[in-house]
Write an enzyme that holds these catalytic residues in place. Structure first.
Site, PDB file in Angstrom:
ATOM      1  N   ARG A  58       0.820  -1.207   0.000  1.00  0.00           N
ATOM      2  CA  ARG A  58       0.000   0.000   0.000  1.00  0.00           C
ATOM      3  C   ARG A  58       0.857   1.262   0.000  1.00  0.00           C
ATOM      4  O   ARG A  58       0.655   2.155  -0.823  1.00  0.00           O
ATOM      5  CB  ARG A  58      -0.918  -0.010   1.220  1.00  0.00           C
ATOM      6  CG  ARG A  58      -1.718  -1.278   1.335  1.00  0.00           C
ATOM      7  CD  ARG A  58      -2.102  -1.533   2.780  1.00  0.00           C
ATOM      8  NE  ARG A  58      -2.854  -0.403   3.296  1.00  0.00           N
ATOM      9  CZ  ARG A  58      -4.175  -0.365   3.340  1.00  0.00           C
ATOM     10  NH1 ARG A  58      -4.886  -1.396   2.932  1.00  0.00           N
ATOM     11  NH2 ARG A  58      -4.801   0.682   3.807  1.00  0.00           N
ATOM     12  N   THR A  59       1.786   1.340   0.929  1.00  0.00           N
ATOM     13  CA  THR A  59       2.586   2.564   1.037  1.00  0.00           C
ATOM     14  C   THR A  59       3.428   2.759  -0.216  1.00  0.00           C
ATOM     15  O   THR A  59       3.536   3.871  -0.749  1.00  0.00           O
ATOM     16  CB  THR A  59       3.491   2.501   2.277  1.00  0.00           C
ATOM     17  OG1 THR A  59       2.686   2.165   3.397  1.00  0.00           O
ATOM     18  CG2 THR A  59       4.165   3.816   2.528  1.00  0.00           C
ATOM     19  N   LYS A  86      23.258 -10.093  -0.412  1.00  0.00           N
ATOM     20  CA  LYS A  86      24.649 -10.423  -0.737  1.00  0.00           C
ATOM     21  C   LYS A  86      25.623  -9.868   0.288  1.00  0.00           C
ATOM     22  O   LYS A  86      26.821  -9.890   0.080  1.00  0.00           O
ATOM     23  CB  LYS A  86      25.004  -9.872  -2.130  1.00  0.00           C
ATOM     24  CG  LYS A  86      24.182 -10.485  -3.246  1.00  0.00           C
ATOM     25  CD  LYS A  86      24.517  -9.830  -4.568  1.00  0.00           C
ATOM     26  CE  LYS A  86      23.526 -10.254  -5.650  1.00  0.00           C
ATOM     27  NZ  LYS A  86      23.561  -9.333  -6.792  1.00  0.00           N
ATOM     28  N   ARG A 108      11.982   2.779   3.291  1.00  0.00           N
ATOM     29  CA  ARG A 108      11.400   2.083   4.441  1.00  0.00           C
ATOM     30  C   ARG A 108      12.414   1.043   4.892  1.00  0.00           C
ATOM     31  O   ARG A 108      13.017   0.356   4.068  1.00  0.00           O
ATOM     32  CB  ARG A 108      10.089   1.403   4.074  1.00  0.00           C
ATOM     33  CG  ARG A 108       9.619   0.461   5.175  1.00  0.00           C
ATOM     34  CD  ARG A 108       8.226  -0.044   4.968  1.00  0.00           C
ATOM     35  NE  ARG A 108       7.251   1.010   5.233  1.00  0.00           N
ATOM     36  CZ  ARG A 108       5.946   0.783   5.297  1.00  0.00           C
ATOM     37  NH1 ARG A 108       5.465  -0.432   5.101  1.00  0.00           N
ATOM     38  NH2 ARG A 108       5.113   1.767   5.542  1.00  0.00           N
ATOM     39  N   HIS A 136       6.897   7.312  11.086  1.00  0.00           N
ATOM     40  CA  HIS A 136       6.295   7.111   9.774  1.00  0.00           C
ATOM     41  C   HIS A 136       5.585   8.430   9.470  1.00  0.00           C
ATOM     42  O   HIS A 136       4.371   8.538   9.602  1.00  0.00           O
ATOM     43  CB  HIS A 136       5.315   5.933   9.847  1.00  0.00           C
ATOM     44  CG  HIS A 136       4.798   5.492   8.512  1.00  0.00           C
ATOM     45  ND1 HIS A 136       5.097   6.133   7.335  1.00  0.00           N
ATOM     46  CD2 HIS A 136       3.987   4.461   8.175  1.00  0.00           C
ATOM     47  CE1 HIS A 136       4.482   5.509   6.330  1.00  0.00           C
ATOM     48  NE2 HIS A 136       3.805   4.494   6.819  1.00  0.00           N
TER      49      HIS A 136
END
Lengths: 316, 426
Positions: A58-59, A86, A108, A136
């Site tokens: 969604r974000t 990696k 994020r 957030h």
């Protein structure tokens, strides 16, 4: 002073005037988004990279759409599947991307403070799309815009935030933002999901839903993360729903015109009753999603303006 | 043999708790005379004018991590020794949390040999209490003692199996060995990067309640009472642990307690925007706790101040806060940081050196840590007022992870002597 920062890493450094400036601009983008031609080109020629070190649908979609509507070249990087596996460190990843000259990084990350760390290492603007349990900011801004449009104001409201506050960056950013705008904040959660020292933020703390929801204007529910169940924070989903799930009975304690919010994705029947979530007279959950795109457009627009300003100042 | 006279000094004697102006005479590496009127022999002597600066017993730092064997790129005996000399530390007591852990007489002998070859200061070594520091089987405490171990500790790993711990403590008691423990309840503190409270909540960091320290302290005190072992708590950092410590000492248990210089001079808010150089173990505490710990050092309830020197390379610190390694280097900044407490009026110099030099010497049975005739001439001469700004790249340690980078401090070491031999001149 309005919003003049290079990055948007959290609500904490923002002034009330800066918050209002972002929300005012977002209002105009709500109008744009409702037109048939949704295109603007304030970010034309700029490159936006979405780096999500944590799963999000969604974000990420919201940020992607916001960037595209403003004319930016948007690239999504699913970091979970890439170089991190990696063994590359966060800073090396940042430096690599930095060499590609992006203008805006939307990040994020599952760890608190990781986005701050990354922002120190790159030249472009960084927008925090959620870091660990820390902040957030665009979620808090979109919640604020939703409240302001539904209630006609963003001050002197009584707002309850309920659920897994301890693990929620959404709660932290909202507590800080709503506190800065001088609202009365009530936190409702079992003690196992309440962060320590939280009363010092100027919040009222409740362990009982009926008491906590008494006469509030806004009810913000938080998602109960399923992984918390294994951690033994609560005994079971059904007991949680019984004591802390929002249903019509508990909602009666709030004001008659109280609105219900949820940052999504919802667990129906765990933290919120399906009928409440779908009640068009109470629930503003779909509005939140709509405001999300507008707020992100506003934030990115302002970050680009600030950067242009700083670069021209640097040149002069 | 050389005879050195240090004259015109401000002498700090932690044993009598006094400061006097006078001289100190070193002969054959031992303090031969000290006081306001020192008779100097007629033959050749080297005479040094101290210009009224402070002469104190050299610091004995218990719990220093030198990363040999295993991680010599982080710190070697040579660099740790140089850092110690530059910091006025004349004896370092090393930790066994190396790779592999120092848990056999063979590894201990290796470190002893390396230390003697490379370090300009005295190096004493501690060994692990359990094999591999895994908390399952005790090490060969007897052999390790014979090989020169001065103490036994699993460092920051807490032995959770109390039966294993009880056996190890009883066995250590029978040999008169000193055991050092890290009071931190392992369950509560699991995964924690900060102390619970407003700051941790604001930053969204996983946190541990300060109560975890008292819980572990209470457990260990019960086992000390049961076994009669000689025991030292490496770091007491919270006010809530103090009453239990007081009671245990009053009850006559053979207990001493330390604290780290970082917990004495910094608090949780210094972490600010996730500055990983401030990530230590246990995490920095609230200001109230810091003040209570300073008070406990003043009262003598906390016996020893240490640097908890823990070198970490840049890579292990340049990570998100939760992932970043814990620990800070401290050998070179221990004295100037401790002098903050002197300049703030919290502690006078004899009290400070009681905790830095005398008490560690007593605990380890060393003939040092005091300015008395016959004691080893391990000394530090310093100007307590000289100001400077810490530049981490100028530290002698290979690792530069100091929380004091860019900090203004007061107190510069001018000369350091180990057994009468000058090992540093600033």
């Amino acid at each position: 002073m309005g919003f003049t920062d290079k990055h948007l890493l959290g609500i904490e450094p923002l002034s009330p005037a800066a918050i209002s400036e972002i929300l005012d601009l977002a209002d105009s983008y709500v109008d744009l988004n409702r037109r048939s031609n949704k295109h603007s080109d304030v970010l034309a020629g700029l490159t936006q990279i979405n780096m999500f070190f944590e799963n999000s649908t969604r974000t990420q979609a919201s940020f992607e759409l916001a960037g595209k509507r403003l004319g930016a070249d948007v690239m999504n990087m699913a970091m979970q599947a890439s170089s991190i596996k990696k063994g590359e460190t966060l800073i090396d990843t940042a430096l690599t991307l930095n060499a590609m000259h992006p203008d805006l990084l939307v990040v994020r990350h599952p760890q608190s403070g990781a986005v701050d760390l990354l922002a120190q290492k790159v030249n472009c603007s960084v927008l925090n799309a959620g870091d660990g349990r820390h902040e957030h900011p665009t979620q808090a801004l979109l919640d604020a815009l939703t409240i302001r449009r539904a209630k006609g104001r963003l001050h002197r409201l009584s707002i309850a935030i309920c659920g897994d506050i301890a693990h929620s960056r959404v709660a932290r950013s909202n507590i800080i933002l709503l506190g800065k705008m001088e609202n009365r904040i009530r936190l409702i959660a079992p003690p196992t999901l309440m962060p320590s020292g939280i009363a010092e933020f100027g919040c009222e703390v409740y362990e009982d839903m009926h008491q906590g929801l008494q006469d509030v204007d806004v009810v913000m529910m938080l998602r109960l993360q399923r992984e918390r169940m294994d951690g033994g924070f609560i005994p079971s989903e059904r007991e949680y729903y019984h004591r802390y799930g929002l249903d019509a009975q508990k909602l009666k304690a709030a004001k008659d015109d109280a609105i219900v919010m949820h940052p999504g994705p919802m667990n129906r029947g765990v933290e919120i009753d399906g009928d409440i979530a779908d009640d068009i007279n109470r629930s503003v959950i779909q509005d939140q999603v709509e405001m999300g795109v507008a707020v992100r457009m506003a934030a990115m627009d302002l970050l680009a303006r600030n950067r242009k300003m700083q670069m021209s100042e640097g040149a002069a | 043999m050389t005879i050195v006279l240090l004259r015109n000094a401000r002498l700090i004697d932690p044993e009598t708790g006094t400061e006097t102006d006078g001289s100190l005479l070193i002969e054959n590496g031992v303090i031969r005379a000290v006081g306001s009127a020192v008779d100097t022999p007629a033959k050749d002597i080297k005479s040094i004018d101290c210009n009224g600066k402070v002469l104190a017993p050299g610091i004995i730092d218990i719990g220093v991590k030198v990363c040999e064997p295993g991680e010599r790129h982080k710190e070697s005996f040579k660099t740790a020794g140089q850092a110690a000399a530059a910091g006025g530390v004349t004896t370092i007591v090393t930790r066994p949390d190396t790779l592999p852990a120092i848990d056999t007489p063979e590894t201990l002998e290796f470190t002893r040999r390396r230390a003697n070859e490379a370090a300009p200061v005295n190096v004493l070594t501690m060994a692990a209490l359990t094999k591999g520091r895994d908390g399952r089987e005790m090490t060969e405490i007897g052999f390790l003692l014979d090989a020169g171990a001065v103490g036994f500790t699993d460092c920051d790993r807490v032995v959770t199996d109390t039966k294993v711990l009880t056996r190890a403590l009883s066995y250590a008691r029978s040999l008169g060995a000193l055991v050092m423990g890290h009071p931190q309840d392992p369950g509560l503190s699991k995964g924690a990067a900060a102390t619970s409270g407003k700051f941790a909540s604001l930053r969204g960091l996983p946190a541990v309640s300060p109560m975890a320290e008292r819980m572990a302290l209470d457990r260990d005190i019960a086992l000390i009472e049961m076994t009669g072992v000689r025991y030292h708590f490496d770091q007491i950092t919270t006010g809530r642990a103090l009453p239990a410590l007081r009671r245990a000492k009053d009850n006559g248990l053979d207990i001493t307690a330390g604290t780290s210089i970082h917990h004495l001079t910094l608090n949780e808010f210094d972490v600010a925007d996730y500055r990983t150089f401030f990530k230590v173990k246990p995490p920095l505490r609230a200001e109230d706790d810091r003040q209570l710990i300073v008070e406990a050092v003043r009262d003598g309830l906390i016996d020893i101040i240490c640097s908890m020197h823990t070198p970490q390379d840049e890579e292990s610190k340049r990570l998100p806060f939760e992932e970043a390694a814990s620990g800070a280097v401290g050998l070179e900044t221990l004295l100037p940081a401790a002098l903050r407490l002197y300049h703030s009026g919290d502690l006078d110099l004899p009290t400070l050196f009681r905790a830095l030099s005398l008490n560690p010497a007593k605990r380890l049975g060393l003939a040092a840590g005091r300015l008395t005739v016959g004691a080893s001439a391990d000394l530090v001469l310093f100007d307590p007022d000289a100001p400077f700004v810490v530049d981490r790249f100028k530290l002698h340690s290979k690792s530069k992870n100091t929380p004091f980078d860019g900090t203004r401090m007061q107190g510069k070491v001018m000369r350091t002597f180990v057994a009468g031999r000058e090992v540093y001149e600033g």
